[in-house]
Write an enzyme that holds these catalytic residues in place. Structure first.
Site, PDB file in Angstrom:
ATOM      1  N   MET A  54      -9.073   5.337  13.827  1.00  0.00           N
ATOM      2  CA  MET A  54      -8.842   4.851  14.837  1.00  0.00           C
ATOM      3  C   MET A  54      -7.086   6.378  14.455  1.00  0.00           C
ATOM      4  SD  MET A  54      -5.487   2.417  12.337  1.00  0.00           S
ATOM      5  CE  MET A  54      -5.180   3.637  11.207  1.00  0.00           C
ATOM      6  N   GLY A  73      -4.670  14.613   5.054  1.00  0.00           N
ATOM      7  CA  GLY A  73      -4.922  14.205   4.091  1.00  0.00           C
ATOM      8  C   GLY A  73      -4.496  12.359   3.716  1.00  0.00           C
ATOM      9  N   SER A  74      -3.371  12.342   2.909  1.00  0.00           N
ATOM     10  CA  SER A  74      -3.418  10.809   2.098  1.00  0.00           C
ATOM     11  C   SER A  74      -2.753  10.870   1.159  1.00  0.00           C
ATOM     12  CB  SER A  74      -4.734  11.129   2.094  1.00  0.00           C
ATOM     13  OG  SER A  74      -3.546   9.019   1.187  1.00  0.00           O
ATOM     14  N   SER A  75      -1.183  10.318   0.893  1.00  0.00           N
ATOM     15  CA  SER A  75      -0.029  10.057   0.338  1.00  0.00           C
ATOM     16  C   SER A  75      -0.530   9.838  -0.933  1.00  0.00           C
ATOM     17  CB  SER A  75       0.584   8.986   0.678  1.00  0.00           C
ATOM     18  OG  SER A  75       0.053   7.993   1.154  1.00  0.00           O
ATOM     19  N   CYS A  76      -2.055   9.347  -0.909  1.00  0.00           N
ATOM     20  CA  CYS A  76      -2.870   9.003  -2.171  1.00  0.00           C
ATOM     21  C   CYS A  76      -2.789  10.009  -2.697  1.00  0.00           C
ATOM     22  CB  CYS A  76      -4.001   8.180  -2.242  1.00  0.00           C
ATOM     23  SG  CYS A  76      -5.107   9.135  -1.572  1.00  0.00           S
ATOM     24  N   TYR A  84     -11.443   9.001  -4.072  1.00  0.00           N
ATOM     25  CA  TYR A  84     -10.885   9.761  -3.165  1.00  0.00           C
ATOM     26  C   TYR A  84      -9.798  10.390  -2.281  1.00  0.00           C
ATOM     27  CZ  TYR A  84      -8.316   9.312   2.423  1.00  0.00           C
ATOM     28  OH  TYR A  84      -8.809   8.642   3.734  1.00  0.00           O
ATOM     29  N   LYS A 140      -9.632  14.184  -1.144  1.00  0.00           N
ATOM     30  CA  LYS A 140      -8.823  14.721  -0.206  1.00  0.00           C
ATOM     31  C   LYS A 140      -8.214  16.137  -0.805  1.00  0.00           C
ATOM     32  CE  LYS A 140      -8.952  12.191   3.208  1.00  0.00           C
ATOM     33  NZ  LYS A 140      -9.003  12.836   4.962  1.00  0.00           N
ATOM     34  N   PRO A 188      -0.298  11.847   5.346  1.00  0.00           N
ATOM     35  CA  PRO A 188       0.300  10.779   5.761  1.00  0.00           C
ATOM     36  C   PRO A 188       0.063   9.600   5.097  1.00  0.00           C
ATOM     37  CG  PRO A 188      -1.722  10.968   6.965  1.00  0.00           C
ATOM     38  CD  PRO A 188      -1.494  12.098   5.966  1.00  0.00           C
ATOM     39  N   THR A 189       0.985   9.031   5.382  1.00  0.00           N
ATOM     40  CA  THR A 189       1.627   8.025   4.405  1.00  0.00           C
ATOM     41  C   THR A 189       0.239   6.560   5.016  1.00  0.00           C
ATOM     42  OG1 THR A 189       3.414   6.412   3.478  1.00  0.00           O
ATOM     43  CG2 THR A 189       3.147   6.247   6.337  1.00  0.00           C
ATOM     44  N   ASN A 190       0.838   5.239   4.641  1.00  0.00           N
ATOM     45  CA  ASN A 190      -0.020   4.198   5.064  1.00  0.00           C
ATOM     46  C   ASN A 190       0.054   3.930   6.274  1.00  0.00           C
ATOM     47  OD1 ASN A 190      -0.265   4.283   2.080  1.00  0.00           O
ATOM     48  ND2 ASN A 190      -1.194   2.080   2.095  1.00  0.00           N
ATOM     49  N   HIS A 209      -7.232  -2.359   4.750  1.00  0.00           N
ATOM     50  CA  HIS A 209      -6.565  -1.969   4.958  1.00  0.00           C
ATOM     51  C   HIS A 209      -5.963  -3.336   4.742  1.00  0.00           C
ATOM     52  CE1 HIS A 209      -7.522   2.424   4.750  1.00  0.00           C
ATOM     53  NE2 HIS A 209      -6.473   2.545   3.424  1.00  0.00           N
ATOM     54  N   LYS A 228      -6.622 -12.478   8.698  1.00  0.00           N
ATOM     55  CA  LYS A 228      -6.063 -13.830   7.957  1.00  0.00           C
ATOM     56  C   LYS A 228      -5.882 -14.560   8.557  1.00  0.00           C
ATOM     57  CE  LYS A 228      -6.578 -11.155   3.804  1.00  0.00           C
ATOM     58  NZ  LYS A 228      -7.041 -11.483   1.491  1.00  0.00           N
ATOM     59  N   TRP A 259      -3.529 -10.498  -1.302  1.00  0.00           N
ATOM     60  CA  TRP A 259      -4.137  -9.667  -2.958  1.00  0.00           C
ATOM     61  C   TRP A 259      -3.191  -9.758  -4.032  1.00  0.00           C
ATOM     62  CZ3 TRP A 259      -9.171  -6.515  -0.706  1.00  0.00           C
ATOM     63  CH2 TRP A 259      -9.580  -7.347  -0.818  1.00  0.00           C
ATOM     64  N   ARG A 303       4.780  -0.241  -0.400  1.00  0.00           N
ATOM     65  CA  ARG A 303       4.319   0.618   0.716  1.00  0.00           C
ATOM     66  C   ARG A 303       4.571   0.977   1.890  1.00  0.00           C
ATOM     67  NH1 ARG A 303       1.097   0.627  -3.040  1.00  0.00           N
ATOM     68  NH2 ARG A 303      -0.482  -0.150  -3.694  1.00  0.00           N
TER      69      ARG A 303
HETATM   70  O1  GFB Z   1      -3.472  -1.273   1.835  1.00  0.00           O
HETATM   71  P1  GFB Z   1      -5.063  -1.385   0.837  1.00  0.00           P
HETATM   72  O2  GFB Z   1      -6.037  -1.542   0.761  1.00  0.00           O
HETATM   73  O3  GFB Z   1      -4.831   0.140  -0.148  1.00  0.00           O
HETATM   74  O4  GFB Z   1      -3.881  -1.950   0.175  1.00  0.00           O
HETATM   75  P2  GFB Z   1      -3.505   1.011  -1.030  1.00  0.00           P
HETATM   76  C1  GFB Z   1      -1.948  -2.060  -0.196  1.00  0.00           C
HETATM   77  C2  GFB Z   1      -1.571  -3.031  -0.712  1.00  0.00           C
HETATM   78  O5  GFB Z   1      -2.196  -4.880  -0.353  1.00  0.00           O
HETATM   79  C3  GFB Z   1      -2.786  -3.452  -2.641  1.00  0.00           C
HETATM   80  C4  GFB Z   1      -3.070  -5.527  -1.220  1.00  0.00           C
HETATM   81  O6  GFB Z   1      -0.812  -3.676  -3.127  1.00  0.00           O
HETATM   82  C5  GFB Z   1      -3.082  -5.003  -1.649  1.00  0.00           C
HETATM   83  O7  GFB Z   1      -3.650  -5.583  -3.188  1.00  0.00           O
HETATM   84  N1  GFB Z   1      -3.214  -6.742  -0.242  1.00  0.00           N
HETATM   85  C6  GFB Z   1      -2.913  -7.864  -0.083  1.00  0.00           C
HETATM   86  C7  GFB Z   1      -4.491  -5.956   0.253  1.00  0.00           C
HETATM   87  N2  GFB Z   1      -3.610  -8.157   0.384  1.00  0.00           N
HETATM   88  C8  GFB Z   1      -4.718  -8.195   0.370  1.00  0.00           C
HETATM   89  C9  GFB Z   1      -5.700  -7.294   1.565  1.00  0.00           C
HETATM   90  O8  GFB Z   1      -6.269  -8.877   2.087  1.00  0.00           O
HETATM   91  N3  GFB Z   1      -6.736  -6.302   2.147  1.00  0.00           N
HETATM   92  C10 GFB Z   1      -6.523  -4.748   1.412  1.00  0.00           C
HETATM   93  N4  GFB Z   1      -7.046  -4.156   1.299  1.00  0.00           N
HETATM   94  N5  GFB Z   1      -4.887  -5.124   0.358  1.00  0.00           N
HETATM   95  C11 GFB Z   1      -5.606   2.919   0.144  1.00  0.00           C
HETATM   96  C12 GFB Z   1      -6.370   3.599  -0.715  1.00  0.00           C
HETATM   97  O9  GFB Z   1      -4.779   2.016  -1.336  1.00  0.00           O
HETATM   98  O10 GFB Z   1      -4.040   3.802   0.393  1.00  0.00           O
HETATM   99  C13 GFB Z   1      -7.004   4.542   0.333  1.00  0.00           C
HETATM  100  O11 GFB Z   1      -6.880   2.908  -1.466  1.00  0.00           O
HETATM  101  C14 GFB Z   1      -5.947   5.272   1.137  1.00  0.00           C
HETATM  102  O12 GFB Z   1      -7.499   4.998  -0.545  1.00  0.00           O
HETATM  103  C15 GFB Z   1      -5.023   4.144   1.904  1.00  0.00           C
HETATM  104  O13 GFB Z   1      -5.296   6.033   0.186  1.00  0.00           O
HETATM  105  C16 GFB Z   1      -3.656   5.502   2.090  1.00  0.00           C
HETATM  106  O14 GFB Z   1      -2.471   1.308  -0.407  1.00  0.00           O
HETATM  107  O15 GFB Z   1      -3.067   0.115  -1.946  1.00  0.00           O
END
Ligand code: GFB
Length: 312
Positions: free
Chosen positions: A1, A91-94, A121, A125, A148-150, A164, A172, A186, A193
């Site tokens: 992406m 990199g990543s904000s994580c 991860y 990074k 970068p942020t998400n 993500h 969904k 979830w 975020r």
């Molecule tokens: O985007 P996400 O998977 O990554 O989840 P992170 C962000 C938030 O969305 C969490 C919620 O609180 C999830 O519980 N969420 C709600 C969902 N519904 C869903 C769903 O259906 N799918 C997913 N995936 N999440 C990532 C890191 O963290 O951020 C990576 O794991 C990376 O390493 C990325 O750094 C930028 O923001 O939690």
């Protein structure tokens, strides 16, 4: 992406683009060095990575740590050997501590414990950032890092086990609108975020490649923060869903809040991030128009791993 977004952004620049069209496994040092020596690029955007959402990170710690360490170490060393003039490490904000003060400034790096779900991860990074800094110091290489942020946008991964939150909720919500079932979100919906369209990241990366040279890392964000519950509401409306979402407490929330401070980038002169609502609308339309071919959408489970490997 991210790679595709950088290619879109560079289409209007006077450059010759070199992308790994044939399948190159950057986890393999000899393969990576041979490819780099043959191509001899002047500038490298190091966006290749194993990436995924909260569950994918949590479920595959070894792959997230090993694959990312190998990719960065091989590409950074190969760039030095080939005499690359500029390398931008993505990199990543994580990388920042779970409980970092918000908005998160670059000097929060390594000031506290990481969020457990994506620590593997994050450590990889952080190693990439340190490699770029070390190669500057020891070899004088002009290697820089952006955090970068998400992200979201075209060519995201829509496989619900790996994606993500934005592509997951788009898929969904689309399916819920068809089936009449509720949208399942979830976690608690309470985490916040910050989201950025991937084309804005690409623009910022090209800007940094053109203007920045130094050890300091640079955050890249939109400044626009939203709770996961509100995000679900926005996506549900775009998909034409009316019922209230259901929250699945068996899934993790992850870090409570992750908003990066973009003062450094702004002070350098970049401030062009677009708003979330139109970005979501465009991305949902892109998803609808491409859903038979998007990553992770129509695959049988047995082909997922193969496809996942091809992303690397
Ligand atoms: O985007 P996400 O998977 O990554 O989840 P992170 C962000 C938030 O969305 C969490 C919620 O609180 C999830 O519980 N969420 C709600 C969902 N519904 C869903 C769903 O259906 N799918 C997913 N995936 N999440 C990532 C890191 O963290 O951020 C990576 O794991 C990376 O390493 C990325 O750094 C930028 O923001 O939690």
């Amino acid at each position: 992406m991210v790679g595709r977004a950088i290619v879109r952004r560079l289409a209007s620049e006077p450059v010759t683009l070199v992308t790994p069209k044939d399948r190159i496994d950057f986890r393999r040092q000899a393969e990576t060095e041979a490819w780099m020596a043959a191509q001899k690029p002047h500038v490298v955007f190091l966006a290749a990575a194993r990436v995924g959402g909260i569950l994918a990170n949590d479920n595959a710690p070894a792959q997230f740590l090993y694959d990312n360490l190998m990719i960065e170490a091989n590409l950074i060393e190969a760039a030095r050997r080939t005499g690359v003039e500029k390398l931008v490490f993505v990199g990543s904000s994580c990388i920042y501590p779970k409980d970092a003060a918000q908005p998160i400034t670059e000097d929060a790096l390594l000031s506290g414990p990481l969020e457990p779900t994506n620590q593997w991860y994050a450590v990889a990074k952080i190693a990439g950032i340190k490699l770029a800094q070390a190669y500057r110091r020891e070899y004088g290489c002009d290697f820089i890092s952006a955090q970068p942020t998400n992200l979201y946008g075209p060519f995201d991964n829509f496989d619900l086990t790996a994606s993500h939150v934005i592509p997951a909720l788009m898929r969904k919500a689309h399916e819920a609108a068809q089936s009449g079932e509720p949208l399942v979100v979830w976690g608690s919906g309470r985490p916040f975020r910050e989201f950025m369209h991937v084309d804005d990241l690409a623009d910022a990366l090209v800007f940094l490649a053109q203007t920045w040279s130094g050890e300091d890392i640079v955050n890249v964000g939109s400044g626009e923060e939203v709770s996961i519950a509100d995000l679900a509401g926005m996506i549900a409306r775009i998909a034409g869903l009316s019922g209230a979402p259901v929250f699945d407490a068996s899934k993790p929330d992850g870090t409570p809040r992750k908003l990066v401070d973009v003062s450094r980038l702004k002070a350098m002169g970049w401030n062009r991030a677009r708003a979330l609502a139109p970005g979501l609308q465009d991305t949902y339309e892109w998803f609808l128009n491409h859903r038979q071919s998007v990553r992770g959408y129509a695959d049988a489970p047995s082909t997922r791993q193969k496809q996942d490997d091809q992303q690397l």
